[in-house]
Design an enzyme around this catalytic site. Structure first.
Site, PDB file in Angstrom:
ATOM      1  N   HIS A   5       0.857  -1.197   0.000  1.00 65.13           N
ATOM      2  CA  HIS A   5       0.000   0.000   0.000  1.00 65.13           C
ATOM      3  C   HIS A   5       0.886   1.237   0.000  1.00 65.13           C
ATOM      4  CE1 HIS A   5      -4.054   1.853   1.211  1.00 65.13           C
ATOM      5  NE2 HIS A   5      -3.219   2.850   0.929  1.00 65.13           N
ATOM      6  N   ASP A   9       2.304   9.321  -5.804  1.00 68.71           N
ATOM      7  CA  ASP A   9       2.395  10.788  -5.650  1.00 68.71           C
ATOM      8  C   ASP A   9       2.754  11.194  -4.222  1.00 68.71           C
ATOM      9  OD1 ASP A   9      -0.060   9.741  -4.955  1.00 68.71           O
ATOM     10  OD2 ASP A   9      -1.255  11.215  -6.040  1.00 68.71           O
ATOM     11  N   GLY A 164      -9.445   8.265  -2.009  1.00 69.98           N
ATOM     12  CA  GLY A 164     -10.058   9.582  -1.865  1.00 69.98           C
ATOM     13  C   GLY A 164     -10.850   9.705  -0.575  1.00 69.98           C
ATOM     14  N   HIS A 191      -9.992   1.159  -0.354  1.00 72.92           N
ATOM     15  CA  HIS A 191      -9.657   1.869   0.885  1.00 72.92           C
ATOM     16  C   HIS A 191     -10.941   1.903   1.718  1.00 72.92           C
ATOM     17  CE1 HIS A 191      -6.081   3.646  -1.032  1.00 72.92           C
ATOM     18  NE2 HIS A 191      -5.763   4.234   0.107  1.00 72.92           N
ATOM     19  N   GLU A 194     -11.156   3.666   7.129  1.00 76.70           N
ATOM     20  CA  GLU A 194     -10.116   4.647   7.466  1.00 76.70           C
ATOM     21  C   GLU A 194     -10.823   5.917   7.956  1.00 76.70           C
ATOM     22  OE1 GLU A 194      -7.932   6.221   4.127  1.00 76.70           O
ATOM     23  OE2 GLU A 194      -6.236   6.873   5.351  1.00 76.70           O
ATOM     24  N   ASP A 270       1.821   3.580   3.086  1.00 78.22           N
ATOM     25  CA  ASP A 270       0.816   4.489   2.518  1.00 78.22           C
ATOM     26  C   ASP A 270       1.514   5.558   1.651  1.00 78.22           C
ATOM     27  OD1 ASP A 270      -1.729   5.261   1.923  1.00 78.22           O
ATOM     28  OD2 ASP A 270      -2.160   6.240   3.826  1.00 78.22           O
TER      29      ASP A 270
END
Ligand SMILES: [Zn+2]
Length: 331
Positions: A5, A9, A164, A191, A194, A270
Site C-alpha cells: 500500500h 504521488d 479519496g 480503501h 479509514e 501508505d
C-alpha cells in the site's frame, strides 16, 4: 520487505519533485529540498484525511506529462530498492494526471515504461495498482480507469483500488464501478475503514474486494473482525498514516487485537513522503509500540507476500527471500 500500500504521488522525495518540476517547466513555491519538505509532509497538527490529502497537490502538479510520470515510477523503485525492499505494489489514480491532455491510457503506459525501466535496472519486481477516485462527478473517469486496468492487466498493472475522501463518498456508491471490474475480471482493493467506520468495510466485502486498504476501524464491529478473520481478508495497515489522519490513536491501535483474532495483517507505508516514513521505520515503530517479536514481524512480511497479486510460485520465492534477509533488514 514488501510494501503493498504505497501511493506514487505521496512517496516522491523533495529532490524528485524539484527534478520533475524542472522537466515540467513549473516554478515551485520553494526551490530547495528543505524548504519544499513542509509542503509535502504532514505535521503532527494534521486533523483528518482531508488535510492529509492536501499534501498531494504539489506532486500532482509535476506529474502531468508522460516523461515525468515514467520518471517518477523509476525514482520510486530506486528509493524502494535502496530501502531493501524485494517487491512493491505502487498505486496512483490515472485520472489525476490528465491536466495537460493525456488520456488515462497514455498515463498508464508512461507509468508502465518507468516501471519496466526500474525493474530492469534495479532487479526488483513491482506492479502498479490503478486507483479509481471517490467523488460524485467522475463516474466516466472511473469507468475508464477500469477499462485501462483491463488493457494493462498482467502487463505492469495488477489491480484496481478506490481512493479519496471515504467520509464524504460512501463505498457502496461505487458498486457499479466494481461490478464492471468484476465483469472484466480485474481484481480490486478498496480503501475502507479509514475515514469511515466498519460499515464501509462491510460494503467493500460485499463488492468483493480482494484486500482492504487500512481497515483500521473494522475494530468498531466485533462481527466484522470475525468475518475478516474467517475470510482471511488481507488488511493493508499503515500505522503512521492512520495516526496522522486520526483514523486511530496509538493507545487503541487494533494491531494486537487483529493478530489475536487471526486476521491477515500486512504492514505498509501508505505515503513515504507525506507521512515522513519508510517501511523499516513502520516495522520498528510497531515492534516498539506493541512489543512484537522479530518472528511475528517476519510473519507479517510473509503475509504481504501471500496477499500480493502474484502467483503462488512468485510468493514462495519472495518468502524464501524474506526468511533469508528479514532479521538483517530490520536490525
Ligand atoms: Zn492509501
Amino acid at each position: 520487505m514488501i510494501d503493498l500500500h504505497l501511493h506514487l504521488d505521496g512517496s516522491l522525495t523533495p529532490a524528485d519533485i524539484l527534478r520533475l518540476a524542472e522537466l515540467s517547466g513549473i516554478s515551485l513555491p520553494q526551490q530547495t529540498e528543505d524548504a519544499l519538505r513542509p509542503l509535502l509532509e504532514v505535521t503532527p497538527g494534521c486533523r483528518n484525511l482531508v488535510e492529509y490529502l492536501e499534501k498531494f497537490d504539489l506532486p500532482l502538479q509535476v506529474l502531468q506529462s508522460s516523461q515525468t510520470i515514467a520518471l517518477s515510477v523509476y525514482f520510486l523503485l530506486r528509493r524502494l530498492k535502496a530501502d531493501g525492499l524485494c517487491y512493491a505494489e505502487i498505486r496512483f489514480a490515472p485520472q489525476l494526471h490528465q491536466k495537460c491532455g493525456l488520456s488515462q491510457e497514455q498515463v498508464v503506459s508512461a507509468a508502465v515504461d518507468g516501471l519496466n525501466k526500474g525493474i530492469a535496472e534495479f532487479g526488483m519486481p513491482a506492479q502498479l495498482i490503478l486507483c479509481c477516485m471517490r467523488g460524485d462527478s467522475n463516474r466516466d473517469a472511473n469507468m475508464e480507469t477500469v477499462r485501462v486496468a483491463k488493457a494493462f492487466l498482467r502487463k505492469g498493472v495488477c489491480a484496481l483500488d478506490l481512493a479519496g475522501n471515504e467520509y464524504a463518498y460512501p463505498t457502496n456508491t461505487f458498486a457499479d464501478i466494481f461490478a464492471y471490474a468484476k465483469e472484466l475480471a480485474v481484481p480490486f482493493i478498496i480503501h475502507a475503514g479509514e475515514a469511515a467506520g466498519a460499515e464501509s468495510v462491510w460494503q467493500a466485502l460485499s463488492l468483493d474486494a480482494k484486500r482492504i486498504g487500512h481497515g483500521v476501524r473494522s475494530i468498531e464491529d466485533p462481527g466484522l473482525v470475525k468475518k475478516l478473520a474467517q475470510l482471511q481478508m488481507p488488511l493493508e495497515m499503515c500505522f503512521t498514516s492512520n495516526l496522522q489522519t486520526k483514523a486511530a490513536n496509538e493507545q487503541d491501535y487494533p494491531l494486537c487485537d487483529y493478530l489475536q483474532q487471526g486476521i491477515c495483517v500486512t504492514i505498509n507505508t501508505d505515503n513515504m513522503t507525506v507521512s515522513g516514513t519508510d517501511l523499516r521505520t513502520e516495522y520498528r515503530l510497531l515492534q516498539k509500540q506493541f512489543g512484537l517479536s522479530a518472528d511475528t514481524l517476519e510473519k507479517l512480511c510473509c503475509n504481504a507476500a501471500d496477499s500480493a497479486f502474484l502467483t503462488e510460485e512468485q510468493a514462495n520465492a519472495l518468502k524464501a527471500q524474506i526468511s533469508r534477509n528479514f532479521a538483517q533488514w530490520l536490525a
